[in-house]
Design a protein around this motif. Structure first.
Motif, PDB file in Angstrom:
ATOM      1  N   ASN A 101      47.186  29.783 -37.778  1.00 49.12           N
ATOM      2  CA  ASN A 101      48.086  29.702 -39.146  1.00 49.12           C
ATOM      3  C   ASN A 101      49.657  29.310 -37.908  1.00 49.12           C
ATOM      4  O   ASN A 101      50.000  27.977 -37.782  1.00 49.12           O
ATOM      5  CB  ASN A 101      48.986  29.920 -40.533  1.00 49.12           C
ATOM      6  N   ASN A 102      49.397  29.721 -36.777  1.00 47.57           N
ATOM      7  CA  ASN A 102      50.399  30.039 -35.385  1.00 47.57           C
ATOM      8  C   ASN A 102      50.607  29.171 -35.174  1.00 47.57           C
ATOM      9  O   ASN A 102      51.517  27.739 -34.811  1.00 47.57           O
ATOM     10  CB  ASN A 102      50.779  30.855 -34.864  1.00 47.57           C
ATOM     11  N   MET A 105      51.458  25.486 -36.521  1.00 51.32           N
ATOM     12  CA  MET A 105      52.803  25.567 -37.141  1.00 51.32           C
ATOM     13  C   MET A 105      53.598  24.962 -35.612  1.00 51.32           C
ATOM     14  O   MET A 105      54.509  24.151 -35.094  1.00 51.32           O
ATOM     15  CB  MET A 105      53.270  26.626 -37.320  1.00 51.32           C
ATOM     16  N   CYS A 140      51.080  21.321 -44.321  1.00 52.45           N
ATOM     17  CA  CYS A 140      51.580  22.077 -45.244  1.00 52.45           C
ATOM     18  C   CYS A 140      51.305  23.422 -45.430  1.00 52.45           C
ATOM     19  O   CYS A 140      51.658  24.490 -45.314  1.00 52.45           O
ATOM     20  CB  CYS A 140      51.739  21.467 -46.798  1.00 52.45           C
ATOM     21  N   TYR A 143      52.654  26.878 -43.607  1.00 53.97           N
ATOM     22  CA  TYR A 143      53.759  26.584 -44.128  1.00 53.97           C
ATOM     23  C   TYR A 143      54.017  28.170 -45.929  1.00 53.97           C
ATOM     24  O   TYR A 143      54.778  28.953 -45.662  1.00 53.97           O
ATOM     25  CB  TYR A 143      54.906  25.746 -44.197  1.00 53.97           C
ATOM     26  N   LEU A 146      53.584  30.883 -44.927  1.00 52.73           N
ATOM     27  CA  LEU A 146      54.733  32.153 -44.074  1.00 52.73           C
ATOM     28  C   LEU A 146      55.691  32.214 -45.627  1.00 52.73           C
ATOM     29  O   LEU A 146      56.299  33.652 -45.394  1.00 52.73           O
ATOM     30  CB  LEU A 146      54.927  30.858 -43.175  1.00 52.73           C
ATOM     31  N   SER A 147      56.169  31.685 -46.578  1.00 57.30           N
ATOM     32  CA  SER A 147      56.633  31.806 -47.056  1.00 57.30           C
ATOM     33  C   SER A 147      56.449  32.304 -48.038  1.00 57.30           C
ATOM     34  O   SER A 147      57.538  33.339 -49.539  1.00 57.30           O
ATOM     35  CB  SER A 147      57.689  30.638 -47.494  1.00 57.30           C
ATOM     36  N   GLY A 189      58.191  27.955 -50.702  1.00 57.37           N
ATOM     37  CA  GLY A 189      57.327  27.290 -50.302  1.00 57.37           C
ATOM     38  C   GLY A 189      56.872  25.584 -50.230  1.00 57.37           C
ATOM     39  O   GLY A 189      56.819  25.126 -49.875  1.00 57.37           O
ATOM     40  N   ILE A 192      59.219  23.688 -48.871  1.00 59.77           N
ATOM     41  CA  ILE A 192      59.142  23.097 -48.108  1.00 59.77           C
ATOM     42  C   ILE A 192      58.465  22.015 -47.379  1.00 59.77           C
ATOM     43  O   ILE A 192      58.295  21.600 -46.523  1.00 59.77           O
ATOM     44  CB  ILE A 192      59.338  24.651 -46.925  1.00 59.77           C
ATOM     45  N   ALA A 193      56.809  22.395 -48.494  1.00 64.59           N
ATOM     46  CA  ALA A 193      55.945  21.954 -48.523  1.00 64.59           C
ATOM     47  C   ALA A 193      56.716  20.096 -49.026  1.00 64.59           C
ATOM     48  O   ALA A 193      55.870  19.193 -47.775  1.00 64.59           O
ATOM     49  CB  ALA A 193      55.034  21.782 -49.328  1.00 64.59           C
ATOM     50  N   MET A 196      58.344  18.078 -46.442  1.00 69.16           N
ATOM     51  CA  MET A 196      57.602  18.574 -44.759  1.00 69.16           C
ATOM     52  C   MET A 196      56.741  16.783 -44.993  1.00 69.16           C
ATOM     53  O   MET A 196      56.803  16.288 -43.424  1.00 69.16           O
ATOM     54  CB  MET A 196      57.074  19.811 -44.746  1.00 69.16           C
TER      55      MET A 196
END
Lengths: 265, 260
Positions: A101-102, A105, A140, A143, A146-147, A189, A192-193, A196
Motif C-alpha cells: 500500500n505504501n 501511495m 483510492c 488511502y 490508511l484512515s 476515508g 479522502i477517496a 483524490m
C-alpha cells in the motif's frame, strides 16, 4: 512588540493573497465580455452559456462526478473489509500488505499511471470509462485503509467477542459492532477517496480513452487555445467546493450549539 | 475474531494484481526492447545506455532535480515564517488560518495552474520563473501545514524554560524552536520534493512546452512517440533517483536526532 505583530499579520496577509489570487482571477474573468484573459471589457454570462452548450465540457463534469462517486463507494467498501481483515492478520501479512500500500501511495503518480497503462494494454483492455474507474478504485483503496487502521487499533476486541458469544453470526458482529465503532475512520476515508478521485489528473490522463474526459484531462486538452469557458467551469467548481466546505464546517458548530441549548433547559 | 482474518485474502490478490504486477511490468519494459513477445523476452540494458549516453537526457534529469530542490528551498523559506506566525496566533485564529490554507487545495490543481497561466500570460516573465511560481504555489500549502503541525505540538513551557535559563529570543529560536521543528520540515520536504521531481503539467502549462522536465520526457515517450520501453527506463531511473534522495533526507534526519 506591536511592530512585530504588524509584520507577522501583513506577512500572512500576503501569503493568503498569493493563495487566493488565481481563484479570484478565474471568478473575475469568467464574467468577462471578451475573449481576453488580461483586459476586462465588460460584464457578461457569455462563457457560462458557452460552457453549458459545450457537450464535451458538460460530459467531463459528468464523468468526474460519476467516477468519483463510484470509486468512492467501491473503494470505501473494499478498503473497510480489507482493513478489518488486515487488523486481525499475522504480522508478516500485515507488514507485506502495508508495504505494498505504501508503494502505491508513495510512488510518483506518473509511475503508477504508466504501470497501469502497460498493464491494461498487455491484457488488451480498451482504454475508456472502465479503465478510468478501475484505476481510481486501485489508487483510492490504500488511502481508505490508511484512515481506518488507526480506528481499528483503538477497538476493544472483547466487544466483537461478546457479540459472538451472545449469538451473533460473524457477519452480524461485523455490521452491528465493528463497523459502527470505526465509522469516523470510514467517513474520513471516503472523503479522502472522493477528493483524490475528483482531483486526479496524472493517472486519469494515462488510462482514459478517446471521448472520455474528466474535468482535469479536459482542462489539460483545451489549454492550447484560449478558452475562457474553462474559467466559467472553474468558477462553478470553486463555488461548489466552498459551499460544501462551509456546510461541513458550519453544521457541526450549529449542532453543538443546539446541544448546548438543550442541556441548558 | 480470527474468522475476520480471511477478509484480507481478496485484497491481497487484488493488490498483487493491480499494484505489484504493474510495477513489475515497468521494470520488464525498461529492460527489454520494442517488439518483444512475452514468450521471447530478451533482456537488455540498451535503454539505460541510451539515456546516460545522451547529454540532453542527463541535462533534463539535472534540471528536474534542481527545479525540485529550489522549489523545496523556496517553500521552506517562505513557509517557515508563515507557519511560525500562524502558530503564535490565538487558537481560534489558528484554525481559521489552517482552513483558509486548505481551502484552495480542494480546488483542482489543474484548474489553479490554468488560472496562473492566464495571470502570467502577458507579464513577459521568462518561462522558467513562471514554472517556479506555479510550483511554489502548488506545493507551499503542504510545507506550511507540516511545519505548523510540528510547531503547534511544541510544549510552550520549553520556551519559558529556555528564557529562564538565560536564552535571548534569537537563541530560543535557534536552540529550541528550530531543532524541534525539524521533523515537520522533513515531512514537508517529502511532500514537496517528491511530487515536484515528477511533475509534468505545471511546466507544460506554464512553460509553454519549451521547458522540458523528466516528467514531460516520460509523457512524450508514452503518449507521443510510443516508445514505451525507453519511457519505462526513464521512469525507473527517476524512481531510483527519488528513492535515493529520500533515503539521504531521512538519514540526515536520523543522524541529527542521534547527535552525529
Amino acid at each position: 512588540m506591536k511592530k512585530k505583530q504588524y509584520f507577522s499579520k501583513s506577512y500572512l496577509l500576503l501569503i493568503m493573497a498569493f493563495f487566493y489570487l488565481p481563484i479570484v482571477y478565474v471568478v473575475f474573468f469568467s464574467f468577462n465580455d471578451s475573449k481576453s484573459l488580461t483586459n476586462f471589457t465588460g460584464f457578461s454570462f457569455r462563457w457560462y452559456e458557452q460552457m453549458f452548450a459545450n457537450r464535451t465540457m458538460m460530459e467531463s463534469i459528468y464523468y468526474s462526478v460519476v467516477i468519483a462517486v463510484l470509486a468512492t463507494i467501491i473503494s470505501t467498501i473494499v478498503g473497510t473489509v480489507a482493513a478489518i481483515g488486515l487488523s486481525r492478520s499475522k504480522r508478516l501479512i500485515k507488514e507485506t500488505v502495508s508495504q505494498v500500500n505504501n508503494l502505491s501511495m508513495l510512488n510518483p503518480e506518473i509511475v503508477t499511471a504508466i504501470g497501469l497503462m502497460l498493464f491494461f494494454t498487455s491484457l488488451n483492455i480498451p482504454f475508456g470509462f472502465w479503465t478510468l474507474l478501475l484505476a481510481h478504485i486501485i489508487f483510492c483503496i490504500p488511502y481508505v485503509m490508511l484512515s481506518i487502521t488507526p480506528k481499528l487499533r483503538q477497538l476493544d476486541e472483547n466487544l466483537a467477542e461478546a457479540a459472538l458469544d451472545l449469538g451473533c453470526t460473524p457477519f452480524q458482529a461485523l455490521i452491528k459492532v465493528i463497523i459502527p465503532q470505526i465509522m469516523p475512520g470510514i467517513v474520513s476515508g471516503a472523503l479522502i477517496a472522493f477528493t483524490m478521485s475528483f482531483d486526479d489528473f496524472v493517472i486519469s490522463y494515462f488510462v482514459t480513452g478517446p471521448g472520455i474526459n474528466n474535468i482535469s484531462t479536459y482542462v489539460y486538452s483545451s489549454v492550447k487555445r484560449i478558452n475562457p469557458s474553462v474559467n466559467a467551469l472553474s468558477t462553478i467548481i470553486v463555488v461548489a467546493i466552498t459551499l460544501v466546505l462551509i456546510i461541513v464546517n458550519v453544521v457541526p458548530l450549529i449542532r453543538e450549539r443546539k446541544k448546548k441549548n438543550e442541556t441548558n433547559y | 475474531m480470527k474468522s475476520f482474518r480471511r477478509l484480507i485474502y481478496p485484497y491481497m490478490v487484488w493488490a498483487g494484481i493491480f499494484i505489484v504486477i504493474p510495477m513489475l511490468m515497468i521494470v520488464i519494459y525498461a529492460f527489454t526492447k520494442e517488439g518483444n513477445d512475452t514468450m521471447t523476452l530478451q533482456f537488455t540494458i540498451e535503454n539505460f545506455v541510451r539515456f546516460f549516453e545522451d547529454q540532453i537526457f542527463i541535462q533534463v534529469l539535472i534540471r528536474s532535480l534542481i527545479l525540485a530542490i529550489i522549489t523545496t528551498i523556496i517553500c521552506i523559506l517562505i513557509g517557515y515564517p508563515a507557519a511560525y506566525f500562524i502558530a503564535r496566533l490565538k487558537p481560534n485564529s489558528q484554525s481559521i488560518m489552517v482552513l483558509l490554507i486548505t481551502l484552495p487545495m480542494w480546488i483542482n490543481m489543474l484548474v489553479r495552474t490554468y488560472a496562473w497561466r492566464g495571470i502570467l500570460l502577458e507579464t513577459g516573465l521568462p518561462e522558467e520563473i513562471k514554472v517556479y511560481i506555479g510550483m511554489v504555489y502548488n506545493f507551499l500549502p503542504f510545507m506550511i501545514l507540516q511545519i505548523y503541525t510540528s510547531l503547534s505540538k511544541m510544549d510552550p513551557s520549553l520556551l519559558v524554560a529556555a528564557q529562564d535559563l538565560g536564552c535571548n529570543s534569537r537563541q530560543v529560536f535557534t536552540k529550541v524552536i528550530l531543532p524541534l521543528s525539524v521533523p515537520g520540515i522533513i515531512s514537508g520536504i517529502t511532500l514537496v520534493f517528491l511530487p515536484a521531481v515528477s511533475s509534468f503539467f505545471i511546466p507544460k502549462l506554464l512553460g509553454g512546452g519549451s521547458y522540458v522536465l523528466i516528467g514531460n520526457l516520460i509523457e512524450n515517450y508514452f503518449v507521443t512517440t510510443g516508445d514505451w520501453n525507453f519511457g519505462s527506463a526513464i521512469s525507473l531511473i527517476m524512481t531510483v533517483v527519488i528513492l535515493l534522495s529520500m533515503y539521504f533526507t531521512k538519514k540526515f534526519d536520523y543522524d541529527k536526532e542521534n547527535g552525529k
